[in-house]
Design a protein around this motif. Structure first.
Motif, PDB file in Angstrom:
ATOM      1  N   UNK A  23       0.787  -1.595  -0.129  1.00  0.00           N
ATOM      2  CA  UNK A  23       0.039  -0.185   0.000  1.00  0.00           C
ATOM      3  C   UNK A  23       1.259   0.861  -0.026  1.00  0.00           C
ATOM      4  N   UNK A  24       1.945   1.276   0.995  1.00  0.00           N
ATOM      5  CA  UNK A  24       2.888   2.437   0.965  1.00  0.00           C
ATOM      6  C   UNK A  24       3.459   2.700  -0.217  1.00  0.00           C
ATOM      7  N   UNK A  25       4.274   1.346  -0.711  1.00  0.00           N
ATOM      8  CA  UNK A  25       4.451   1.275  -2.580  1.00  0.00           C
ATOM      9  C   UNK A  25       3.356   2.348  -3.140  1.00  0.00           C
ATOM     10  N   UNK A  26       2.210   1.734  -3.528  1.00  0.00           N
ATOM     11  CA  UNK A  26       0.941   2.452  -4.476  1.00  0.00           C
ATOM     12  C   UNK A  26       1.151   4.197  -3.785  1.00  0.00           C
ATOM     13  N   UNK A  73       3.153   9.928  -7.247  1.00  0.00           N
ATOM     14  CA  UNK A  73       4.104  10.590  -8.825  1.00  0.00           C
ATOM     15  C   UNK A  73       3.110  11.145  -9.752  1.00  0.00           C
ATOM     16  N   UNK A  74       1.564  10.153  -9.560  1.00  0.00           N
ATOM     17  CA  UNK A  74       1.032   9.753 -10.981  1.00  0.00           C
ATOM     18  C   UNK A  74       0.303  11.739 -10.751  1.00  0.00           C
ATOM     19  N   UNK A  75      -0.352  11.839  -9.125  1.00  0.00           N
ATOM     20  CA  UNK A  75      -0.645  12.988  -8.861  1.00  0.00           C
ATOM     21  C   UNK A  75       0.148  14.219  -9.503  1.00  0.00           C
ATOM     22  N   UNK A  76       1.597  14.180  -9.416  1.00  0.00           N
ATOM     23  CA  UNK A  76       2.091  15.688  -9.519  1.00  0.00           C
ATOM     24  C   UNK A  76       2.363  15.237 -10.823  1.00  0.00           C
ATOM     25  N   UNK A 124      -1.670  18.599 -17.044  1.00  0.00           N
ATOM     26  CA  UNK A 124      -2.567  19.311 -16.326  1.00  0.00           C
ATOM     27  C   UNK A 124      -1.729  21.311 -16.601  1.00  0.00           C
ATOM     28  N   UNK A 125      -0.690  21.883 -16.217  1.00  0.00           N
ATOM     29  CA  UNK A 125      -0.431  23.125 -16.552  1.00  0.00           C
ATOM     30  C   UNK A 125       0.107  23.050 -17.534  1.00  0.00           C
TER      31      UNK A 125
END
Length: 193
Positions: A80-83, A89-92, A98-99
């Protein structure tokens, strides 16, 4: 009352087995002459010891199962911590995308507005050719004679100069007259030399 943990059950059973074992050894080590009136003590202690042993084995089996479950839970927590890290990272990356996309959309809108504006104020290719000929005929494509590197003046027309010119003002009818007069001046220069 809260249920006791497996560890507490194990410790309690070990204590019980220890007590029963001591009593059994005492009963067996006493001489037969000093036996208690009820001779069933040693048999009852043995049955109790066997019963406690079975309870201990069952509790140990439960503890092993719980240890396996805990191991699976620990592995799942690590996963879970890895995910979670991958999601961060995916959110960033999504935020960066998006920017970039919003910037690209804004620039595209500006270009579309510029294209629409250019389509509304069309200039014929003939006028552009005439204007280019006028610029080249008046030697406006070369830097002034007094210009040197490091001079803050630009050796070419600025946007402001271009807007104040014939194309910027939208007066294209006089371009041909100016071009003719510049051509005549140029021709007279060649004749005189």
């Amino acid at each position: 009352m809260a249920a006791s943990s497996t560890r507490q059950k194990l410790l309690s059973l070990i204590d019980d087995i220890e007590i029963v074992s001591k009593e059994l050894f005492e009963a067996l080590s006493t001489p037969k002459t000093q036996l208690r009136p009820d001779g069933a003590d040693s048999v009852m202690l043995m049955e109790l010891l066997v019963e406690k042993d079975q309870e201990l084995k069952a509790t140990i089996k439960t503890a092993e199962e719980q240890a396996e479950i805990q191991s699976v839970m620990d592995n799942l927590k690590i996963e879970v911590e890895k995910r979670d890290q991958e999601i961060k990272v995916l959110q960033k990356n999504l935020k960066d995308s998006e920017t970039i996309l919003s910037t690209a959309v804004y620039q595209a809108k500006q270009k579309l507005e510029s294209i629409a504006q250019a389509n509304n104020k069309r200039t014929s290719s003939e006028d552009l050719i005439k204007f280019a000929h006028r610029i080249s005929a008046s030697n406006a494509v070369a830097a002034p004679v007094t210009w040197a590197p490091g001079d803050p003046r630009r050796p070419y027309p600025t946007d402001l100069d271009m807007r104040q010119g014939f194309l910027g003002q939208g007066t294209y009818t006089d371009v041909s007259a100016v071009t003719r007069s510049n051509s005549q001046i140029s021709n007279s220069k060649y004749r005189s030399s």
